[in-house]
Design an enzyme around this catalytic site. Structure first.
Site, PDB file in Angstrom:
ATOM      1  N   TYR B 150       0.847  -1.193   0.000  1.00 62.44           N
ATOM      2  CA  TYR B 150       0.000   0.000   0.000  1.00 62.44           C
ATOM      3  C   TYR B 150       0.887   1.248   0.000  1.00 62.44           C
ATOM      4  O   TYR B 150       1.679   1.445   0.926  1.00 62.44           O
ATOM      5  CB  TYR B 150      -0.893  -0.076   1.235  1.00 62.44           C
ATOM      6  CG  TYR B 150      -1.669   1.150   1.625  1.00 62.44           C
ATOM      7  CD1 TYR B 150      -1.565   1.649   2.923  1.00 62.44           C
ATOM      8  CD2 TYR B 150      -2.563   1.773   0.765  1.00 62.44           C
ATOM      9  CE1 TYR B 150      -2.302   2.727   3.338  1.00 62.44           C
ATOM     10  CE2 TYR B 150      -3.304   2.869   1.170  1.00 62.44           C
ATOM     11  CZ  TYR B 150      -3.167   3.339   2.449  1.00 62.44           C
ATOM     12  OH  TYR B 150      -3.906   4.425   2.865  1.00 62.44           O
ATOM     13  N   ASP B 235      -1.190  -5.613   9.542  1.00 67.20           N
ATOM     14  CA  ASP B 235      -2.320  -4.755   9.217  1.00 67.20           C
ATOM     15  C   ASP B 235      -3.436  -5.667   8.713  1.00 67.20           C
ATOM     16  O   ASP B 235      -3.323  -6.246   7.636  1.00 67.20           O
ATOM     17  CB  ASP B 235      -1.901  -3.749   8.145  1.00 67.20           C
ATOM     18  CG  ASP B 235      -2.985  -2.717   7.874  1.00 67.20           C
ATOM     19  OD1 ASP B 235      -4.174  -2.990   8.162  1.00 67.20           O
ATOM     20  OD2 ASP B 235      -2.651  -1.637   7.368  1.00 67.20           O
ATOM     21  N   ILE B 237      -6.660  -4.894   8.170  1.00 65.81           N
ATOM     22  CA  ILE B 237      -7.777  -3.993   7.892  1.00 65.81           C
ATOM     23  C   ILE B 237      -8.815  -4.599   6.952  1.00 65.81           C
ATOM     24  O   ILE B 237      -9.966  -4.192   6.954  1.00 65.81           O
ATOM     25  CB  ILE B 237      -7.223  -2.651   7.344  1.00 65.81           C
ATOM     26  CG1 ILE B 237      -8.280  -1.563   7.418  1.00 65.81           C
ATOM     27  CG2 ILE B 237      -6.699  -2.807   5.939  1.00 65.81           C
ATOM     28  CD1 ILE B 237      -7.753  -0.208   6.966  1.00 65.81           C
ATOM     29  N   LYS B 275     -12.712  -0.418   5.999  1.00 73.68           N
ATOM     30  CA  LYS B 275     -12.917  -1.328   4.869  1.00 73.68           C
ATOM     31  C   LYS B 275     -14.015  -2.345   5.148  1.00 73.68           C
ATOM     32  O   LYS B 275     -14.929  -2.523   4.360  1.00 73.68           O
ATOM     33  CB  LYS B 275     -11.612  -2.066   4.532  1.00 73.68           C
ATOM     34  CG  LYS B 275     -10.406  -1.178   4.445  1.00 73.68           C
ATOM     35  CD  LYS B 275     -10.480  -0.181   3.304  1.00 73.68           C
ATOM     36  CE  LYS B 275      -9.217   0.664   3.265  1.00 73.68           C
ATOM     37  NZ  LYS B 275      -9.327   1.768   2.304  1.00 73.68           N
TER      38      LYS B 275
END
Lengths: 497, 482
Positions: B150, B235, B237, B275
């Site tokens: 990302y 992460d 998410i 998300k």
């Protein structure tokens, strides 16, 4: 430099005093290099408060490098995690465990250390319930839609809220100055506002001059992660803790001698903790000072709408409007936590006249943006200027009444307060009740007040006050009925001292 | 910026750490100048660079409508207004933490337990990443990160913290899996350059790949971290967007089933509702750490990004409704799978291959056959054509630090089905045109020049990129007229 005894032989031989001084110096220097050989290679010395870091470290935190050591945090992480003895934290924790309630817990701890205004929240609640229909679901067309609330929005706040906040700030300053939405960056509270602004104005290792006593939270907001130093510039009770330009000048020169670059002067107006207002002339002097030194002025005006004295509040914005100062170095911190009594909603403002600061701050705002449903809610509340005018007026009246009662109550106990015109605090002189006229004596009294009288006040040393014995007491979490109870509890301690 | 300001502002303010000066920005500008709208602007740029989940907002809306007491502004909820408006404790509302913990457990099928006392708030996942970096690393320290990753991590993790990210290259020939060999090599190289590596940062499910990590890789990472005494930040998410097998394995599960694999003090999870729930505007970031000192430190730092108590109250109520969360997670997965299948099938129809994925709000597609040559410059050139002529803002692999040119990420969950069909139509037209134009050339599109090195040239590596975050609040999801 005195000769070190073991090196007398050196001194008495050839080379004499020079070698006797040089050799220990050289040894010491190389020893320093030796013990620092494993430090990270970054050139900026941006590990804050190394001197203040206690050396006895718990198991989980420091270890020799290598596979067998425990998990290490960063230096700043370790010192933040360990900051448990701070009176602020101790007081907060104790109050949370045993909070006072007039009927359900009358012997609990009374929290006078946290600036919350319980006096006027009912007005906002009542207005909301009768005026706002399902705000979470209504979009611009009045259609039921969560869409506008849930999706990504500009990180530095919705333009509608910036406009509403600019309008509110104008009302708070009683129409003496108008604020422009384009000069606003919104953040999740004044706490990140101050930190974000600090990141824009100074590099690690630089410093701000801060007249003391000052808001203890700045030690956290500014020093923790930015690596900026706060240089205390003491103010005296003899002139009601007013800011002295001479003292600022002295502190600036001392910093310069040490090789520390001062980047800004940071003040709060109305002052936290003293509550006094900065008069117009001092504002002029401050602006002259920062212009001369080519540094910034940060004015934290979070209590601007919470004034109760006879003097009119003058914002630095008002002075700028009327005079020809270099505006690009002036920045205002504001928020809705105090004047609108909504600290839980997390709304802070950076108001700057410097477009480069605004550009940088709006990008940095991504780390602390305000929740969109809350923004929409506040747009509703703030847009009704008629209600806000009424609210500000009533809020001030209630503050004035409570302040008067509280100060009077303390007066009857023989405790004098500094003259103040705004904010939620009284700055009380309890020096005659401390046993030794120093920080230790003051903390002993604080401890007694916390554990015996069950009142949490903020000791002056937390605010970096140079004169021991001053305490900061918040009066806005109290009802009229609570005041005699507070006074009685304080009396228990003061009569025995 | 005037010379004067350069003198009186900080390096953070005057530097490029925000990452918005790269040419990648042009895609966003193109969208902002000409945003697609099915009725008002049917030839505008379709936003496919934003990983936003708008598929299930209707479910949330329905719940809010049915539960007015969850909002403190309604008559039903007003009794709580004063307490909520005043509450600024950085521990957060206990009900909120409990509800978040419960939701995280549900997203992992109940295979991991989360202790609400370890849940710490932050200003979105952005704030969470930054706070974790502040807690674990000093300026100049580094974290290893598998590529592609990302783009905003460079900014979130390193801008104000001074922490650097060192890529661990992953390759398409083994589906971009992280290998121990690459990891160890990157670690050694950093150590040899006197850079102190403090940890590894992974995203699972992966952005941009959309794949979930297998148990073996997670265990390898955990053991490696344990052996070298470095941290492992995961992460997670996208954990609620896993719509297909293989079953999602969280690092929490790995630690729970085998505590000896890694010292818990080294494991940290970053989460957010942006998300899974599709509510990035709520700014809910979560740090979950098994390390008490990190929890303490992060909690104190959460003052810089607390979640509004109004939002906490609403979410405590919503996520505390077990029936709702069960239905919501199931429905999200179903809709995502449907959307993913439709999109990838559409792409396959014109010979565009996507990496096989089972999670996320996007697909990772290979446009190598369309590249003039297998270089990063050709990729950027192709990307410009797609943005300017095909009018689709998709994200080029180079912005994700992908080691191989030709990969692109296309998001499909931030639009309705019609818009997706429009996007597919445009892609089909473009590919057929490209095929037609290429007719005189030899059939094989792959022109791998043996002498051409495939590493990214210096200047493209300097493309610090804008996150797939929205520059403007508009998005192509159009409210249904009926």
């Amino acid at each position: 430099m005195r000769v070190i005894v073991p090196l007398q032989a050196v001194v008495q031989g050839r080379g004499g005093l020079v070698l006797g001084s040089l050799i220990p110096c050289a040894l010491f220097y190389f020893f320093q290099l030796y013990i620092r050989r494993d430090r990270p290679s970054s050139s900026a010395s941006n590990l804050p408060d190394l001197a203040a870091m206690p050396r006895s470290l718990s198991r989980g935190l420091l270890s020799p490098r290598g596979a067998s050591g425990p998990a290490r945090l960063s230096s700043r992480g370790a010192s933040v995690a360990r900051d448990d003895d701070n009176p602020d934290y101790v007081g907060l924790k104790r109050c949370a465990e045993d909070p006072y309630h007039h009927s359900s817990n009358p012997h609990g701890l009374m929290q006078l250390g946290l600036a919350e205004n319980w006096l006027s929240l009912d007005m906002i609640r009542d207005w909301l319930v009768s005026n706002v229909k399902e705000p979470l679901l209504l979009d611009e067309e009045g259609e039921l839609s969560i869409h506008g609330l849930a999706t990504y929005q500009p990180y530095d706040g919705l333009m509608d809220l910036k406009m509403a906040v600019a309008e509110f700030m104008g009302q708070v300053m009683q129409g003496s100055v108008s604020f422009h939405p384009s000069q606003i960056v919104l953040t999740a509270g004044a706490t990140p506002a101050v930190e974000t602004l600090s990141f824009c104005l100074a590099d690690p290792g630089n410093a701000f001059l801060v007249p003391s006593p000052y808001y203890p939270g700045w030690d956290r907001d500014i020093k923790w992660r930015t690596g900026i130093e706060l240089i205390t510039v003491p103010c005296r009770s003899t002139d009601n803790f007013s800011i002295s330009i001479a003292a600022l000048e002295l502190a600036y020169n001392q910093a310069k001698k040490r090789g520390v670059k001062v980047c800004a002067v940071l003040v709060s107006n109305p002052s936290n903790p003293v509550g006094n207002l900065i008069d117009r002339e001092t504002l002029y002097d401050l602006l002259d000072f920062v212009m001369e030194k080519n540094i910034h002025l940060i004015s934290d005006e979070v209590f601007a709408g919470s004034t109760y004295g006879n003097d009119r509040f003058v914002s630095v914005a008002e002075v700028l409007d009327s005079e020809n100062f270099d505006r690009r170095r002036v920045h205002i911190i504001y928020g809705l936590s105090k004047d609108l009594c909504v600290p839980g909603f997390r709304v802070g403002v950076i108001y700057s006249y410097n477009e480069n600061v605004l550009a940088a701050a709006s990008k940095l705002a991504r780390f602390s943006s305000i929740s969109t449903p809350t923004q929409c809610l506040l747009i509703s509340i703030l847009s009704n200027t008629k209600f806000i005018t009424e609210y500000l007026k009533v809020n001030k009246e209630r503050l004035r009444d409570m302040h008067a009662l509280f100060v009077d109550g303390l007066k009857q106990l023989g405790i004098k307060c500094a003259r103040s015109g705004g904010g939620f605090y009284c700055w009380a002189d309890m020096s005659k009740f401390i046993q030794s006229y120093n920080e230790k004596g003051e903390l002993k009294l604080w401890d007694k007040l916390l554990n015996e009288a069950k009142i949490n006040m903020t000791p002056g040393s937390s605010c970096h006050c140079i004169e021991p014995g001053w305490f900061r007491c918040c009066f806005t979490t109290l009802t009229k009925q609570d005041i005699p109870i507070v006074m009685e509890r304080i009396h228990r301690i003061t009569e025995s001292n | 910026m005037g010379v004067h300001d350069e003198e009186i502002l900080s390096r953070v303010a005057t530097g490029d750490g925000h990452g918005e000066n790269s040419s990648y920005f042009d895609g966003w500008k193109a969208y902002d100048n000409d945003p697609f709208h099915p009725i008002h602007n049917p030839n505008g740029v379709i936003q496919m660079g934003l990983a936003e989940n708008q598929l299930c907002l209707d479910l949330m809306q329905e719940w809010i409508r049915k539960n007015p007491q969850a909002s403190i502004c309604t008559k039903e909820g007003a009794s709580e207004f004063k307490a909520i408006a005043n509450f600024q404790d950085y521990h957060g509302l206990p009900d909120f933490r409990k509800a978040i913990g419960r939701f995280m457990e549900k997203a992992r099928g109940g295979r991991a337990r989360f202790d609400p006392e370890r849940i710490v708030m932050s200003g979105g996942a952005t704030g969470a990443q930054e706070t974790i970096a502040f807690c674990l690393a000093n300026p100049g320290d580094a974290f290893l990160i598998p590529t592609p990753y990302y783009p905003a991590f460079d900014r979130d993790f390193g801008w104000r913290t001074g922490v650097q990210l060192i890529p661990v290259r992953c390759h398409s020939h083994d589906n971009f899996k992280i290998t121990e060999a690459e990891l160890a090599a990157a670690y050694r190289k950093a150590r040899d350059s006197k850079i102190r590596v403090k940890g590894i940062l992974i995203t699972n499910p992966s952005n941009p790949l959309g794949t979930t990590m297998d148990r073996e890789t997670l265990r390898t990472l955990a053991s490696f971290a344990n052996e070298e005494r470095i941290h492992l930040v995961c992460d997670e998410i996208f954990s609620g967007t896993v719509f297909d097998g293989p079953e999602y394995v969280s690092v929490a599960e790995i630690l729970q089933e085998d505590p000896s694999i890694c010292d818990g003090d080294l494991i940290h999870i970053v989460y957010s509702l942006s998300k899974d729930l599709g509510v990035p505007g709520f700014r809910v970031g979560i740090i979950y750490s098994y390390n008490d000192a990190v929890v303490s430190c992060a909690r104190r730092m959460s003052s810089f990004g607390l979640v509004s108590t109004q939002t906490q109250r609403l979410l405590a109520s919503m996520l505390g409704d077990d029936d709702f969360t069960t239905d919501f997670l199931a429905e999200t997965r179903r809709r995502l799978m449907h959307r993913h299948r439709a999109f990838t099938a559409g792409l396959e129809g014109v010979g565009i291959r996507c990496l096989q994925s089972n999670a996320g709000l996007f697909c990772w597609m290979s446009l190598k056959p369309l590249l003039k040559d297998a270089t990063a410059e050709a990729e950027v050139e192709l990307w410009r054509v797609i943005v300017d002529e095909v009018k689709l803002n998709i994200s080029p692999g180079s912005s994700f630090h992908c080691a191989e040119p030709g990969w692109f990420r296309a998001c499909f969950a931030n639009m309705d089905e019609d818009t997706m069909e429009t996007a597919l139509r445009r892609i089909r037209t473009f590919v057929r045109r490209a095929d037609g134009a290429a007719a005189p050339r030899p059939k094989t599109k792959k022109r791998w020049d043996a002498t051409l090195r495939l590493s990214l040239p210096r200047r493209l590596e300097e493309l610090t990129v804008l996150t797939p975050r929205l520059m403007s609040p508009r998005s192509p999801l159009v409210q249904a007229a009926t």
